[in-house]
Design an enzyme around this catalytic site. Sequence first.
Site, PDB file in Angstrom:
ATOM      1  N   GLU A 264       0.877  -1.170   0.000  1.00  0.00           N
ATOM      2  CA  GLU A 264       0.000   0.000   0.000  1.00  0.00           C
ATOM      3  C   GLU A 264       0.916   1.222   0.000  1.00  0.00           C
ATOM      4  O   GLU A 264       1.424   1.623   1.040  1.00  0.00           O
ATOM      5  CB  GLU A 264      -0.915  -0.006   1.234  1.00  0.00           C
ATOM      6  CG  GLU A 264      -1.875  -1.167   1.286  1.00  0.00           C
ATOM      7  CD  GLU A 264      -2.996  -1.076   0.272  1.00  0.00           C
ATOM      8  OE1 GLU A 264      -3.045  -0.087  -0.502  1.00  0.00           O
ATOM      9  OE2 GLU A 264      -3.827  -2.002   0.223  1.00  0.00           O
ATOM     10  N   CYS A 298      -2.613   8.813   3.206  1.00  0.00           N
ATOM     11  CA  CYS A 298      -2.401   8.264   1.864  1.00  0.00           C
ATOM     12  C   CYS A 298      -3.598   8.572   0.976  1.00  0.00           C
ATOM     13  O   CYS A 298      -3.480   8.603  -0.255  1.00  0.00           O
ATOM     14  CB  CYS A 298      -2.146   6.759   1.930  1.00  0.00           C
ATOM     15  SG  CYS A 298      -3.380   5.857   2.870  1.00  0.00           S
TER      16      CYS A 298
END
Length: 509
Positions: A264, A298
């Site tokens: 990720e 993020c």
Amino acid sequence: MTEVLGTTPTPEPAARVAALLRELDVRPPEPGELSARTPITGGQLLTLRATTLDEVDAAIGRAATAFRAWRRVPAPVRAAVVRRLAELLTAHKSDLAELVTLEAGKIPAEAAGEVQEMIDICEFAIGLSRQLYGRTMPSERPGHRLMETWHPLGVVGVISAFNFPVAVWAWNTAVALVCGDTVVWKPSETTPLTAVACHTLLRRAAVDVGADPEVHQLIQGASEVGSRLVEDERVALVSATGSVRMGRLVAPRVAKRLGRSLLELGGNNGAIVTPSADLELAARAIVFAAAGTAGQRCTTLRRLIVHRDVVGPLVERLEHAYRQLPVGNPLDDGVLVGPLIDRRAYLGMRAALEKAIADGGELVCGGERVDGFGDDAYYVRPAIVRMPAQTAVVQEETFAPILYVLGYDDFDRAIALHNEVPQGLSSSIFTTDQREAERFLAADGSDCGIANVNIGTSGAEIGGAFGGEKQTGGGRESGSDSWKTYMRRATNTVNYSDELPLAQGIEFG
């Protein structure tokens, strides 16, 4: 002018951290060379000893040994550890949230939300323990049954980042444990104390229900500690959250030993605003997505692609909202934007703004450092920059609160602008036109792993799979069928006849 609150830092955050660890019944870590600091003041909270490479090897060994027994425990029984962990997290929610605020700089509402996210994924994993389903398929051979079964994978290495110091760990760990895996966790060296607290609570949960606490191991330190975890062949899966640069280092090392990785990585997230959009709703969503957590998610919104008919009115709304955002000590009432994590983050923001302006960008508001918190604390006003084009700096992810605004005339061009960055995590469209919404969600629309309509790019729920495409890594964590990443699949054929027919009608003597 952006309101500044809390110019008097919270007194003695180190003393408060020590008190929180006592309230959590967490043994203070052994002092050492690893420094835990608070971005609120820039001051040191505690020091702790980094894990030696020999200790990393030993921790992986303990996890590998524990796995051999843990995989034989029925999944609903394994869930008892996660259920007890959820109870402990609930009981200590406020203390854990304050620890997250002190160590990561999040405002209390977001810190409490992160702890709640841990509780939510535990509840999801408990239910999942009775739903690790395989399939039965029709066999072409009479008297045969064809099916698939799922089995525990092994040791899972979890490498987490500072911005979600506990939630992403819980996404991985709760699911991995009910799947029958054991876990070795390497948290960010920036947020080691929240890791100590959560590790202690999980091992306490295991003891409380009579399970082996060795199913979870914690290792602390810098990149060499993470490298040792990544390269160890006993680690079946490495789940790593961080920058694209970090992913480029992790992926080939895991691949070299033919291990599995779940990455990720960066997200340079965009949102399209069409002429039919509800601008008031869009503005509220955009401000939270772009300025929340001081732009250090993020899923932070970094690119805003707005139809030229509405770009002026929308930017006016955003500028007004940005100038009202209270920036300051996250422990003070009313603050919505806390500090950047450190000096490097601040310098990265300044460099990106300078590049954007050199490329012809117009700074609408923000970007200044907020003084009054000490030389080692970095508070900034979230920035809005109108850009003439999607230049190189716009295509890079800067982990700070900068929102680039781009105009468009044609919807196809808006989609193209959205998709031409190398990252592919989260995306949004604001529209009341169903055709535009459906096109955005279609195969030739957003190329991201997350695509939203009339909400921002951040705030994902744990029920859906979380992850992205392209340089974001392609991994999936949390909900849906992400559990399959933590297990291995076996295809089984059972012959319950007294014949031995071969597939494809082959006859062999």
